[in-house]
Design an enzyme around this catalytic site. Structure first.
Site, PDB file in Angstrom:
ATOM      1  N   ASN A  74     -13.199  52.731  26.571  1.00 40.95           N
ATOM      2  CA  ASN A  74     -12.600  51.573  27.234  1.00 40.95           C
ATOM      3  C   ASN A  74     -13.626  50.465  27.439  1.00 40.95           C
ATOM      4  O   ASN A  74     -13.358  49.285  27.213  1.00 40.95           O
ATOM      5  CB  ASN A  74     -12.025  52.004  28.593  1.00 40.95           C
ATOM      6  CG  ASN A  74     -10.577  51.583  28.751  1.00 40.95           C
ATOM      7  OD1 ASN A  74      -9.986  51.018  27.853  1.00 40.95           O
ATOM      8  ND2 ASN A  74     -10.014  51.863  29.900  1.00 40.95           N
TER       9      ASN A  74
ATOM     10  N   ASP B 269      -6.630  59.157  32.276  1.00 36.45           N
ATOM     11  CA  ASP B 269      -6.787  59.883  31.013  1.00 36.45           C
ATOM     12  C   ASP B 269      -6.565  61.381  31.198  1.00 36.45           C
ATOM     13  O   ASP B 269      -7.144  62.192  30.487  1.00 36.45           O
ATOM     14  CB  ASP B 269      -8.174  59.621  30.416  1.00 36.45           C
ATOM     15  CG  ASP B 269      -9.295  60.023  31.371  1.00 36.45           C
ATOM     16  OD1 ASP B 269      -8.988  60.387  32.529  1.00 36.45           O
ATOM     17  OD2 ASP B 269     -10.472  59.967  30.967  1.00 36.45           O
TER      18      ASP B 269
END
Length: 697
Positions: free
Chosen positions: A310, A345
């Protein structure tokens, strides 16, 4: 003499009858043109008997201009033999100036030897009240028709005696029927019914004769073009004198409403990004399977290296990865299994009737799917893996929290063993506050909110080289007191709260309790407070409604409070973070970006979020006296903050030499801050209240 008396009585009788009936008589001699009008006719128009000249066209002179043509035409048609009588409605002008509606009825009463009409007579009845009632009824009907049109409702009725059905245009449109008349065959409606709904729908549309209740039903129809529509009907029996009665009903197309309901129901159970079940839906599924005594395997899947992905490639790449991983996980599961995104996640899987060898095959397949996930061109050089924990549940007394905690405990074991692997839960595995211990900590945290064991602490934030009274700002913290009296470190119960979905509840408790207890200090300007927000709270669409309601209750000024968001929270929901910062600034609440510098996208967040304060991550502060690298980082951050007009807070300034080094570096610029060690919030508030307060902004 007797005959004369009888005629006199008859004239008196008829005169009274005409007067009581409010009938005006006219008598027209066609040969002479003379026209006689009775006294009751003059009275009907507000005149005395001799007040009007008895001319043949007197009535026409008093007739409304819009009514003259059709009134004359009615008489002409009768004289010409085209109609049996004169019958028309017209308006005559009253003496007072208003118009009187009359019903004119009459006809030929005499003819000459050749049959030509020579005399006509008739009566005119005042029907003004009837016409007013009709006009009022028409207004009601117009409003009714408008309401039906706006609601999209059709009306139909079925005549029981004649076995005939009638559908209005809207009903025909809903069913897709092209027809010019309202009458349809009685069995037509039945041919549209969906086979699965047919029996129940037909039963609902047969209210028993004599009943006065309304029956509501929803069902599906199949139109001739094959389209399936959802409709709603209201049905009731209507009695009719001398007849078998009718069944009257309405019909409304609710297909779009049904689709919206289905979409909302789906959204309530599924994660918006991946389409997998959300945490709440997965908890319900897991609870149902455990209660049913179904042996099952629970998988806890935590992605490895996702934050680095990310930070490196951005949130779009992260979202793409999560979608790809979710699709890959689905492809690894048997039909009876369920998959969920718990948040961020982290994923969970539920596989009924799964033995050890099947679980191993599924875990191996999931690991492969994660490794092969599409990360996009922006992250082609990155890697993604997963750590998976597996717990086998066959005890119906196991709670959902315990089942997930067991799988989570095994997941921690997989991470500790090197990641990109799976591990099976064992009671022999030790992993700190994970597993069943984590579940107990989560439960204890909830209990502590109710029994007073959750304590409020605070950290004073000082201007460098100045007394605390110059800033009067405090960061609010929470500490959990265990049942044995020992304070549980925040590093234990805060991550557990996030993992088990109670972080938002914890944040709300801290905000409400703090503002309720110390609202007076905030209102007086004795101090300002800052609150840390978890990722779950930041993503809560009702957050500001909650904060505003608490502020309304306590009278605390918005400018007296601030909020801190971490990079971790922003990564989890970037759009929510942007929206939160915007709403905070609209309310003049301060916003701080916490742990600045620890992530690879820190400056991207700073560009996107117009915050008031930057908190430099403590890892750059605590070794600043020894590390030139850390000193350069701190100088760079404070320089950028100064140019942007942001304040700076330095964490972990706990030694005098650290403080001296910051002073020597000149990083304060009138903006450098110092966090002191936490202490009970009540003590800080009491100390602040002893000093004359600034005026609250």
């Amino acid at each position: 003499m007797a005959r004369q008396d009888k005629k006199s009585r008859d004239r008196t009788f008829w005169a009274k009858a005409l007067e009581r009936a409010h009938l005006g008589v006219w008598d027209w001699d066609i040969r002479t043109g003379d026209c006689f009008y009775s006294a009751t006719w003059a009275h009907m128009l507000g005149y005395d008997e001799d007040e009007l000249a008895a001319t043949s066209d007197l009535w026409l002179q008093l007739t409304h201009p819009d009514d003259r043509e059709h009134a004359l035409a009615s008489g002409d048609r009768h004289i010409a033999g085209l109609t049996d009588a004169i019958e028309t409605e017209l308006r005559l002008k009253h003496k007072l100036g208003h118009w009187v509606w009359v019903l004119d009825r009459g006809g030929i009463v005499e003819r000459d030897t050749s049959g030509k009409p020579t005399r006509l007579m008739g009566v005119q009845t005042d029907i003004s009240k009837q016409k007013a009632a009709e006009a009022e009824l028409e207004q009601v009907n117009v409003r009714f028709r408008l309401a039906l049109a706006a609601s999209g409702t059709g009306i139909w009725h079925y005549d029981i005696a004649t076995n005939k059905s009638y559908w209005d245009a809207r009903t025909r449109d809903i069913f897709g029927l092209v027809a010019d008349t309202d009458e349809v065959t009685a069995d037509l409606w039945h041919s549209y019914l969906h086979p699965d709904d047919k029996e129940a729908t037909e039963r609902a549309h047969l209210p028993p004769p004599g009943s006065d209740g309304v029956t509501a039903s929803q069902y599906r129809i199949i139109r001739r073009d094959g389209g399936i529509r959802h409709v709603e009907s209201l049905v009731r029996f209507v009695a009719a004198a001398g007849a078998a009665g009718q069944i009257l009903g309405t019909v409304r197309d609710i297909t779009e409403e049904k689709l919206r309901q289905q979409e909302l129901a789906y959204a309530a159970r599924h994660d918006a990004l991946t389409g997998l079940c959300n945490r709440a839906a997965f908890d319900r599924l897991l609870a149902d399977h455990i209660a049913a005594g179904v042996p099952l395997a629970v998988f806890y899947v935590d992605l490895d290296y996702f934050k680095a992905l990310n930070d490196f490639a951005g949130h779009a790449a992260g979202d793409l990865a999560l979608k790809s991983v979710s699709a890959g996980i689905r492809g690894c599961l048997p039909q009876a299994a369920h998959a969920a995104r718990l948040g961020g996640d982290e994923f969970a899987l539920l596989v009924p009737h799964c033995n050890a060898s099947q679980a191993e095959r599924i875990a191996t397949a999931v690991l492969g799917a994660v490794r092969e996930a599409d990360l996009g061109t922006a992250a082609a050089s990155r890697k993604l893996a997963a750590s998976i924990g597996i717990a086998f549940i066959d005890d119906a007394s196991t709670t959902v929290a315990d089942a997930l905690a067991c799988a989570d405990d095994a997941c921690y074991a997989a991470k500790a063993a090197g990641r990109n692997r799976f591990a099976v839960f064992s009671t022999m595995v030790e992993s700190g506050s994970a597993g069943l211990n984590a579940a107990r900590v989560a439960a204890d945290t909830v209990d502590a909110m109710e029994d007073g064991r959750l304590k409020l602490f605070g950290q004073e934030i000082h201007l460098l080289g100045k007394p605390w009274q110059e800033s009067r700002h405090v960061e609010v913290l929470a500490r959990l007191a265990g049942r044995n009296g020992r304070l549980v470190p925040p590093g234990e119960f805060i991550p557990v709260a996030e993992r088990f979905g109670i972080a938002s509840r914890l944040d709300r408790w801290i905000i409400r309790t703090t503002l309720s207890r110390h609202g007076a200090a905030l209102r007086s300007g004795s101090l300002t407070l800052g609150f840390n927000l978890s990722a779950q709270t930041l993503s809560d669409p009702q957050l500001w409604a909650f904060v505003d309601s608490v502020i309304d209750e306590t009278g605390v000024p918005h400018s007296g409070i601030g909020f801190e968001i971490t990079e971790t929270a922003a990564v989890t929901n970037f759009d929510a973070a942007e929206q939160f910062v915007r709403k905070a600034r609209e309310r003049r609440c301060r916003v701080s970006l916490d742990d600045f510098g620890a992530g690879m996208s820190s400056f991207e967040y700073l560009r996107r979020f117009p915050v008031d304060t930057i908190k430099i991550d403590g890892s750059f502060i605590e070794h600043i006296t020894e590390s030139r690298f850390d000193r350069e980082i701190v100088l760079a951050i404070t320089s950028i903050a100064r140019s942007l007009g942001c304040d700076v807070v330095g964490e972990k300034i706990e030694r005098q030499d650290t403080l001296a080094m910051l002073g020597d570096m000149g990083v304060a610029f009138g903006q450098g801050f110092l966090l002191h060690r936490p202490e009970p919030l009540e003590q800080i508030v009491a100390r602040a209240s002893e000093v004359p307060a600034r005026k609250a902004s």
